[in-house]
Design an enzyme around this catalytic site. Structure first.
Site, mmCIF file in Angstrom:
data_model
loop_
_atom_site.group_PDB
_atom_site.id
_atom_site.type_symbol
_atom_site.label_atom_id
_atom_site.label_comp_id
_atom_site.label_asym_id
_atom_site.label_seq_id
_atom_site.Cartn_x
_atom_site.Cartn_y
_atom_site.Cartn_z
ATOM 1 N N SER A 19 -11.465 25.165 -28.376
ATOM 2 C CA SER A 19 -11.662 23.945 -29.162
ATOM 3 C C SER A 19 -10.512 23.816 -30.144
ATOM 4 O O SER A 19 -10.001 24.818 -30.659
ATOM 5 C CB SER A 19 -12.987 24.043 -29.910
ATOM 6 O OG SER A 19 -12.958 23.207 -31.057
ATOM 7 N N LYS A 28 -8.138 3.544 1.934
ATOM 8 C CA LYS A 28 -7.413 4.791 1.685
ATOM 9 C C LYS A 28 -7.571 5.280 0.244
ATOM 10 O O LYS A 28 -7.685 6.479 0.002
ATOM 11 C CB LYS A 28 -5.925 4.589 2.008
ATOM 12 C CG LYS A 28 -5.664 4.503 3.501
ATOM 13 C CD LYS A 28 -4.309 3.933 3.836
ATOM 14 C CE LYS A 28 -4.268 2.481 4.206
ATOM 15 N NZ LYS A 28 -5.366 1.851 4.870
ATOM 16 N N LYS A 50 -14.832 28.851 -30.180
ATOM 17 C CA LYS A 50 -15.314 28.235 -28.942
ATOM 18 C C LYS A 50 -14.584 28.714 -27.692
ATOM 19 O O LYS A 50 -13.379 28.881 -27.689
ATOM 20 C CB LYS A 50 -15.179 26.701 -29.026
ATOM 21 C CG LYS A 50 -16.139 26.034 -29.978
ATOM 22 C CD LYS A 50 -17.614 26.202 -29.596
ATOM 23 C CE LYS A 50 -17.996 25.388 -28.379
ATOM 24 N NZ LYS A 50 -18.172 23.968 -28.631
ATOM 25 N N THR A 77 -38.237 26.530 -12.010
ATOM 26 C CA THR A 77 -38.552 25.178 -11.550
ATOM 27 C C THR A 77 -38.810 24.382 -12.825
ATOM 28 O O THR A 77 -39.284 24.946 -13.821
ATOM 29 C CB THR A 77 -39.800 25.113 -10.646
ATOM 30 O OG1 THR A 77 -40.931 25.532 -11.405
ATOM 31 C CG2 THR A 77 -39.656 25.998 -9.414
ATOM 32 N N HIS A 78 -38.458 23.106 -12.796
ATOM 33 C CA HIS A 78 -38.575 22.254 -13.999
ATOM 34 C C HIS A 78 -37.819 22.857 -15.180
ATOM 35 O O HIS A 78 -38.183 22.626 -16.333
ATOM 36 C CB HIS A 78 -40.043 22.040 -14.412
ATOM 37 C CG HIS A 78 -40.940 21.657 -13.284
ATOM 38 N ND1 HIS A 78 -41.244 20.354 -12.959
ATOM 39 C CD2 HIS A 78 -41.588 22.431 -12.374
ATOM 40 C CE1 HIS A 78 -42.061 20.330 -11.908
ATOM 41 N NE2 HIS A 78 -42.283 21.578 -11.521
ATOM 42 N N TYR A 115 -10.006 -6.661 12.371
ATOM 43 C CA TYR A 115 -9.296 -6.164 11.187
ATOM 44 C C TYR A 115 -9.269 -7.235 10.105
ATOM 45 O O TYR A 115 -9.035 -8.410 10.372
ATOM 46 C CB TYR A 115 -7.851 -5.770 11.533
ATOM 47 C CG TYR A 115 -7.101 -5.259 10.309
ATOM 48 C CD1 TYR A 115 -7.242 -3.943 9.886
ATOM 49 C CD2 TYR A 115 -6.305 -6.107 9.540
ATOM 50 C CE1 TYR A 115 -6.594 -3.487 8.747
ATOM 51 C CE2 TYR A 115 -5.656 -5.663 8.401
ATOM 52 C CZ TYR A 115 -5.812 -4.344 8.009
ATOM 53 O OH TYR A 115 -5.187 -3.895 6.886
ATOM 54 N N SER A 120 0.837 -1.213 0.000
ATOM 55 C CA SER A 120 0.000 0.000 0.000
ATOM 56 C C SER A 120 0.866 1.255 0.000
ATOM 57 O O SER A 120 0.348 2.359 0.038
ATOM 58 C CB SER A 120 -0.951 0.003 1.207
ATOM 59 O OG SER A 120 -0.238 -0.119 2.417
ATOM 60 N N GLU A 170 -17.503 21.850 -16.195
ATOM 61 C CA GLU A 170 -17.933 20.509 -16.622
ATOM 62 C C GLU A 170 -17.194 19.433 -15.841
ATOM 63 O O GLU A 170 -17.772 18.413 -15.451
ATOM 64 C CB GLU A 170 -17.686 20.327 -18.125
ATOM 65 C CG GLU A 170 -18.605 21.170 -18.988
ATOM 66 C CD GLU A 170 -18.156 21.159 -20.442
ATOM 67 O OE1 GLU A 170 -18.699 20.352 -21.203
ATOM 68 O OE2 GLU A 170 -17.268 21.942 -20.801
ATOM 69 N N ASN A 183 -15.053 27.190 -23.965
ATOM 70 C CA ASN A 183 -15.824 26.145 -23.279
ATOM 71 C C ASN A 183 -15.656 26.181 -21.759
ATOM 72 O O ASN A 183 -14.566 26.453 -21.266
ATOM 73 C CB ASN A 183 -15.386 24.769 -23.792
ATOM 74 C CG ASN A 183 -15.753 24.564 -25.251
ATOM 75 O OD1 ASN A 183 -16.776 25.068 -25.715
ATOM 76 N ND2 ASN A 183 -14.912 23.853 -25.968
ATOM 77 N N GLN A 190 -7.359 -2.215 3.910
ATOM 78 C CA GLN A 190 -6.269 -1.444 3.320
ATOM 79 C C GLN A 190 -6.753 -0.601 2.129
ATOM 80 O O GLN A 190 -6.216 0.470 1.857
ATOM 81 C CB GLN A 190 -5.160 -2.397 2.869
ATOM 82 C CG GLN A 190 -4.024 -1.752 2.132
ATOM 83 C CD GLN A 190 -2.851 -2.693 1.970
ATOM 84 O OE1 GLN A 190 -2.197 -3.037 2.937
ATOM 85 N NE2 GLN A 190 -2.588 -3.121 0.754
HETATM 86 N N1 ARG Z 1 -1.072 -1.478 5.012
HETATM 87 C C1 ARG Z 1 -2.041 -2.038 5.911
HETATM 88 C C2 ARG Z 1 -3.329 -1.169 5.849
HETATM 89 O O1 ARG Z 1 -3.254 -0.080 5.355
HETATM 90 C C3 ARG Z 1 -1.513 -2.090 7.267
HETATM 91 C C4 ARG Z 1 -2.261 -2.947 8.192
HETATM 92 C C5 ARG Z 1 -1.828 -4.321 8.054
HETATM 93 N N2 ARG Z 1 -2.231 -5.034 9.170
HETATM 94 C C6 ARG Z 1 -2.111 -6.349 9.194
HETATM 95 N N3 ARG Z 1 -2.523 -6.970 10.234
HETATM 96 N N4 ARG Z 1 -1.617 -6.978 8.146
HETATM 97 O O2 ARG Z 1 -4.388 -1.547 6.273
#
Ligand code: ARG
Length: 458
Positions: free
Chosen positions: A278, A326, A284, A156-157, A318, A24, A291, A286, A323
């Protein structure tokens, strides 16, 4: 010792494809700053309860700061085999401090560490989005004095409905963005609860002081159930939901202003610096930025969907699935930040095309409802008034004229209760003068609301 922090029980090295699949670091490196903040608070707590010595704490803090500075300068080499930002920082620490570095992770796991980092990151992110929303609101309020005399058709509409002050439109967005800010503030309360020290899922047999580390990190409270901590991603969903509504509000504004810039509406001029041309049509100009603000809303709402699907049906506590959280949150956050920054600038610099707006403000019978309300004040029941004005509009359409073009005699033929003063209820400017209810788009109520916004931002 094994190259991997968890390598002790393994007989063969991890397959390279597994490393690439499970890493990650390619998206969590941005957590370095909060990870170091969290580790400093954690080690300060460890020293207080006697699990490490004050001298060891000082070494950890100095080296964490050093590593943090190197990351900030772009000197850290991110390696797939080190998996994530937490492992990179810990292994850099161990490389420099040996056994002292090996003590940092005492009484914590990556599970509570990841959640602590995310909560610190999201808390800052909430404050930043709040600030950007403040800037957009201010852009609307700041331009209101110069637009105070402008009346716009309200729809409206997508059909012309009733006229309102232009500033009524501006303050409409201020209200929406204020609710967004309130939602963020509410979400922040649950973000601001410390996961740190929940360890893997069960807590720890070591005498840690979770309240101490929470206090050092500015958390208002400590999460009370370690199983809940490892599995909880509610706060990311709440944050992304708040971001989604912001994006939806921005896309409404974008859509409306895109329409207003068309030859057909001809109501708004966008600054050249915020439009594009354009490659084939030389004339043009734009509204691509608007958008894309509208279009990128899909990413934000998509991220919310992604998070819901991610957590649905996960068992406690967990699971590695988490992971992926994020990617969704950062995508939503980055998109909303970029959109808000551009919106503030566009709102400041766009210009209403006053003459073109004015020239067509009497089209579309924007005064019909106020004429009906005049009849109500003359004692005509509302439904009868509606019928009478509806017929008058039909007559005007056939004769290609406006309600204000009808003579007093013609109006009285439709309804004998009508008097000379009816003219004060006809024409868009008169209508906007007449609108008086709280929160309405008339000159008086809008000025009252504007004064409140100005006080708030003073
Ligand atoms: N990179 C992992 C995450 O973002 C870390 C957590 C990993 N934990 C584990 N027990 N393997 O979630």
């Amino acid at each position: 010792m094994s190259a991997k922090a968890w390598g002790g029980r393994f007989q063969e090295p991890t397959d390279k494809r597994v490393e690439r699949f499970t890493e990650s670091i390619s998206f969590d490196a941005r957590l370095a700053e909060v990870d170091i903040r969290g580790s400093k608070a954690h080690s300060a707590m460890l020293a207080e309860v006697g699990l490490i010595t004050p001298a060891e704490r000082d070494q950890l803090h100095a080296t964490l700061d050093q590593i943090g500075a190197e990351i900030e300068r772009g000197e850290m080499v991110w390696k797939t085999e080190l998996e994530d930002v937490h492992m990179h920082i810990e292994s850099a620490l161990i490389a420099r401090l040996g056994d002292v570095g090996r003590k940092l992770h005492t009484g914590r796991s990556r599970n509570d560490q990841v959640s602590t980092d995310l909560k610190l990151y999201v808390r800052d992110a909430i404050d930043h989005v709040d600030h950007l929303l403040d800037q957009v609101q201010r852009s609307f309020v700041d331009r209101s004095d110069r637009d105070l005399d402008v009346v716009l058709p309200g729809y409206t509409h997508m059909q012309r409905a009733q006229p309102v002050c232009a500033v009524h439109y501006w303050l409409c967005y201020c209200e929406k963005f204020q609710r967004d800010r309130d939602r963020l503030a509410d979400c922040r309360k649950r973000v601001n609860v410390s996961p740190l020290g929940a360890a893997a899922l069960a807590g720890t047999s070591l005498p840690i002081d979770r309240h101490k580390s929470a206090e050092l990190l500015g958390f208002a409270d400590v999460a009370a159930n370690s199983l809940d901590v490892s599995s909880d991603r509610d706060y990311l969903i709440e944050f992304t939901a708040a971001l989604s509504l912001i994006a939806v509000h921005l896309s409404t504004l974008a859509e409306e202003w895109i329409l207003w810039c068309t030859t057909e509406f001809n109501m708004l001029h966008l600054p050249d610096a915020f439009t594009t041309g354009s490659s084939i049509m030389p004339q043009k100009k734009n509204p691509d930025v608007l958008e894309l603000i509208r279009g990128k809303t899909a990413r934000v709402v998509g991220a919310l969907q992604q998070l819901f699907v991610l957590v649905k049906g996960l068992p406690l506590a967990y699971n590695r699935d988490l992971q992926e959280d994020k990617l969704a949150v950062f995508q939503a956050y980055d998109t909303v930040v970029a959109s808000l920054e551009l919106t503030a600038e566009i709102v400041r610099r766009a210009e209403l095309k006053r003459d073109a707006i004015h020239a067509r403000l009497e089209d579309g019978f924007l005064d019909a409802t106020t004429l009906m309300e005049y009849l109500i004040r003359c004692g005509v029941p509302m439904r009868s008034g509606h019928e009478i004005v509806g017929k008058l509009v039909g007559d005007c359409e056939a004769r290609k004229c406006r309600l204000a073009d009808l003579t007093l005699a013609e109006l009285q033929a439709a309804c004998p209760a009508i008097k000379e003063d009816v003219k004060n209820s006809l024409g868009s400017h008169n209508v906007v003068k007449a609108l008086q209810s709280y929160g309405s788009g008339g000159f008086g109520p809008v000025k009252d609301q504007l004064a409140k916004w100005k006080t708030r931002f003073a």
